[in-house]
Design an enzyme around this catalytic site. Structure first.
Site, PDB file in Angstrom:
ATOM      1  CB  SER A  36      -2.401  38.537 -59.486  1.00 15.65           C
ATOM      2  OG  SER A  36      -2.595  39.723 -60.423  1.00 15.65           O
ATOM      3  CG  ASN A  37       1.059  40.377 -61.986  1.00 12.66           C
ATOM      4  OD1 ASN A  37       0.722  40.812 -63.131  1.00 12.66           O
ATOM      5  ND2 ASN A  37       0.407  41.009 -60.820  1.00 12.66           N
ATOM      6  CE1 TYR A  53      -4.483  47.352 -57.280  1.00 15.18           C
ATOM      7  CE2 TYR A  53      -6.851  46.841 -57.665  1.00 15.18           C
ATOM      8  CZ  TYR A  53      -5.452  46.728 -57.914  1.00 15.18           C
ATOM      9  OH  TYR A  53      -5.008  45.879 -58.800  1.00 15.18           O
TER      10      TYR A  53
HETATM   11  N1  LIG Z   1      -3.447  42.115 -60.434  1.00 21.44           N
HETATM   12  C1  LIG Z   1      -2.591  43.348 -61.007  1.00 21.44           C
HETATM   13  O1  LIG Z   1      -1.505  43.376 -61.049  1.00 21.44           O
HETATM   14  C2  LIG Z   1      -3.165  44.474 -61.865  1.00 21.44           C
HETATM   15  C3  LIG Z   1      -2.821  45.303 -62.234  1.00 21.44           C
HETATM   16  C4  LIG Z   1      -3.352  46.390 -62.967  1.00 21.44           C
HETATM   17  C5  LIG Z   1      -4.631  46.310 -62.855  1.00 21.44           C
HETATM   18  N2  LIG Z   1      -5.538  45.506 -62.027  1.00 21.44           N
HETATM   19  C6  LIG Z   1      -6.995  45.472 -62.053  1.00 21.44           C
HETATM   20  O2  LIG Z   1      -7.537  45.693 -63.352  1.00 21.44           O
HETATM   21  C7  LIG Z   1      -8.366  46.642 -63.538  1.00 21.44           C
HETATM   22  C8  LIG Z   1      -8.408  47.251 -64.850  1.00 21.44           C
HETATM   23  O3  LIG Z   1      -7.061  47.612 -65.136  1.00 21.44           O
HETATM   24  P1  LIG Z   1      -6.626  49.241 -65.199  1.00 21.44           P
HETATM   25  O4  LIG Z   1      -7.223  49.979 -64.166  1.00 21.44           O
HETATM   26  O5  LIG Z   1      -5.107  49.353 -64.863  1.00 21.44           O
HETATM   27  O6  LIG Z   1      -6.879  49.821 -66.661  1.00 21.44           O
HETATM   28  P2  LIG Z   1      -7.969  49.777 -67.805  1.00 21.44           P
HETATM   29  O7  LIG Z   1      -9.026  49.144 -67.348  1.00 21.44           O
HETATM   30  O8  LIG Z   1      -7.145  49.042 -68.959  1.00 21.44           O
HETATM   31  O9  LIG Z   1      -8.183  50.977 -68.285  1.00 21.44           O
HETATM   32  C9  LIG Z   1      -8.752  52.049 -67.397  1.00 21.44           C
HETATM   33  C10 LIG Z   1      -8.818  53.318 -67.951  1.00 21.44           C
HETATM   34  O10 LIG Z   1      -9.694  53.321 -68.900  1.00 21.44           O
HETATM   35  C11 LIG Z   1     -10.995  54.119 -68.835  1.00 21.44           C
HETATM   36  N3  LIG Z   1     -11.885  53.918 -69.480  1.00 21.44           N
HETATM   37  C12 LIG Z   1     -12.756  52.622 -68.937  1.00 21.44           C
HETATM   38  N4  LIG Z   1     -13.718  52.350 -69.812  1.00 21.44           N
HETATM   39  C13 LIG Z   1     -13.644  53.458 -70.907  1.00 21.44           C
HETATM   40  C14 LIG Z   1     -14.584  53.561 -71.906  1.00 21.44           C
HETATM   41  N5  LIG Z   1     -15.514  52.701 -72.306  1.00 21.44           N
HETATM   42  N6  LIG Z   1     -14.330  54.663 -72.937  1.00 21.44           N
HETATM   43  C15 LIG Z   1     -13.265  55.412 -72.720  1.00 21.44           C
HETATM   44  N7  LIG Z   1     -12.298  55.249 -71.580  1.00 21.44           N
HETATM   45  C16 LIG Z   1     -12.429  54.298 -70.449  1.00 21.44           C
HETATM   46  C17 LIG Z   1     -11.023  54.595 -67.236  1.00 21.44           C
HETATM   47  O11 LIG Z   1     -11.483  55.809 -67.327  1.00 21.44           O
HETATM   48  P3  LIG Z   1     -12.643  56.458 -66.271  1.00 21.44           P
HETATM   49  O12 LIG Z   1     -11.931  55.738 -64.787  1.00 21.44           O
HETATM   50  O13 LIG Z   1     -12.615  57.913 -66.221  1.00 21.44           O
HETATM   51  O14 LIG Z   1     -13.855  55.760 -66.628  1.00 21.44           O
HETATM   52  C18 LIG Z   1      -9.493  54.652 -67.038  1.00 21.44           C
HETATM   53  O15 LIG Z   1      -8.725  55.829 -67.301  1.00 21.44           O
HETATM   54  C19 LIG Z   1      -7.754  47.523 -62.235  1.00 21.44           C
HETATM   55  O16 LIG Z   1      -8.435  48.711 -62.112  1.00 21.44           O
HETATM   56  C20 LIG Z   1      -7.464  46.647 -61.343  1.00 21.44           C
HETATM   57  O17 LIG Z   1      -8.818  46.296 -60.530  1.00 21.44           O
HETATM   58  C21 LIG Z   1      -4.778  44.453 -61.632  1.00 21.44           C
END
Ligand SMILES: NC(=O)c1ccc[n+]([C@@H]2O[C@H](COP(=O)([O-])OP(=O)(O)OC[C@H]3O[C@@H](n4cnc5c(N)ncnc54)[C@H](OP(=O)(O)O)[C@@H]3O)[C@@H](O)[C@H]2O)c1
Length: 279
Positions: free
Chosen positions: A137-138, A52
């Site tokens: 993961s995955n 990241y």
């Molecule tokens: N292991 C893996 O392969 C893998 C893959 C993907 C993700 N991840 C982990 O999972 C975490 C979460 O997944 P993600 O980042 O893909 O997506 P997510 O958490 O599903 O969505 C993040 C988005 O939602 C917005 N958001 C968050 N809370 C909100 C709320 N209360 N109201 C409105 N919008 C909101 C954020 O905006 P703002 O940032 O502007 O607040 C951001 O644009 C990642 O950050 C990472 O740490 C792991």
């Protein structure tokens, strides 16, 4: 914030934590403030990865002086996950995070290095105190079976997988496998990364109706659905402090069985498909 044991680790971990993918892309000061607000509100499960970009540097600033509050997770990239490469990657992450240990270290997704080597490296890191626990993961069930055969029962702390209302594939086999082996399931992209159901959709309307009954929001209802079973955790990412506050409040919400059933019906899991969806 509700906490529960994460897999067979002895740690009680916040059911709703904080993701950090892309958290280094905006203003650093407000990203650090958002993460620290999350810690204040009990979202002490913090997920990052060597993949990241500078996210580990942002996390380092956020947890400065508060390390013991945090359940800190990072991940090794599959191309680095040889025996020596895993140890070296972990040491780089520890340096970027300015800490002496990770609470959990994950293989980001299955790769080409033999799993035996990655597991041996995880165990070396655990014995030396650089990690407290490790997981994957995955990983689909075949890959989980392979790790179990190498590491034995009780070794895998968690499997971090894509899980949100519009992507429930892991419910077919991955969640049952993890539940029966004492492995936590950590839902990543719990809001669908960038595709949360709008209030104009049938599903979005149901979320809104349930939310209004609880004086809550649709996203809080969605998060609560995703952590409805003891093995489940979620790690939404939010760089906006208002979003952080909203997400943290999901950790105290309780939904009735009838409400869970309505959500289940309006976001059907669909038939079992080959392979595991991932971002
Ligand atoms: N292991 C893996 O392969 C893998 C893959 C993907 C993700 N991840 C982990 O999972 C975490 C979460 O997944 P993600 O980042 O893909 O997506 P997510 O958490 O599903 O969505 C993040 C988005 O939602 C917005 N958001 C968050 N809370 C909100 C709320 N209360 N109201 C409105 N919008 C909101 C954020 O905006 P703002 O940032 O502007 O607040 C951001 O644009 C990642 O950050 C990472 O740490 C792991």
């Amino acid at each position: 914030m509700e906490r529960r044991p994460l897999g067979r680790t002895t740690r009680e971990v916040a059911v709703v934590g904080q993701g950090t993918w892309y958290i280094d892309q905006g203003d650093r000061g407000s990203a650090v403030a958002a993460l620290r607000r999350g810690l204040d509100l009990g979202m002490t499960h913090v997920d990052t990865a060597e993949m990241y970009g500078d996210a580990e540097l942002v996390v380092a600033d956020a947890i400065q002086g508060r390390r013991d509050e945090v359940f800190l997770v990072s991940k090794v990239l599959p191309q680095n996950a040889s025996r020596a490469g895993t140890v070296a990657a972990c040491e780089r992450s520890l340096a970027r995070l300015r800490t002496d240990r990770l609470d959990c270290y994950l293989l980001h997704w299955p790769g080409n290095h033999p799993l035996e080597d990655t597991v041996a490296a995880f165990e070396t890191l655990r014995r030396s105190g650089k990690i407290v626990s490790w997981g994957v993961s995955n990983f689909d069930v075949d890959a989980l079976d392979a790790v179990l055969a190498i590491a034995g029962p009780g070794a895998i702390a968690c499997n971090q997988v894509l899980y949100h209302l519009q992507e429930r594939a892991i419910e077919h086999a991955v969640i049952p496998w993890c539940e029966s082996h004492g492995v936590a399931v950590v839902a990543y992209s719990p809001f669908g990364h960038d595709s949360f159901p709008t209030p104009r959709s049938a599903g979005g309307r149901v979320l809104q109706e349930i939310a209004e009954r609880h004086g809550a929001t649709s996203r809080q209802v969605a998060l609560r659905f995703l952590v409805r079973r003891p093995a489940l955790f979620a790690i939404p990412k939010a760089a906006d402090p208002a979003h952080v506050g909203e997400n943290a409040a999901a950790g105290g919400l309780q939904l009735t069985d009838a409400e869970l059933a309505r959500i289940d019906a309006v976001f059907p899991r669909g038939p079992r498909r080959r392979g595991l969806p991932m971002l």
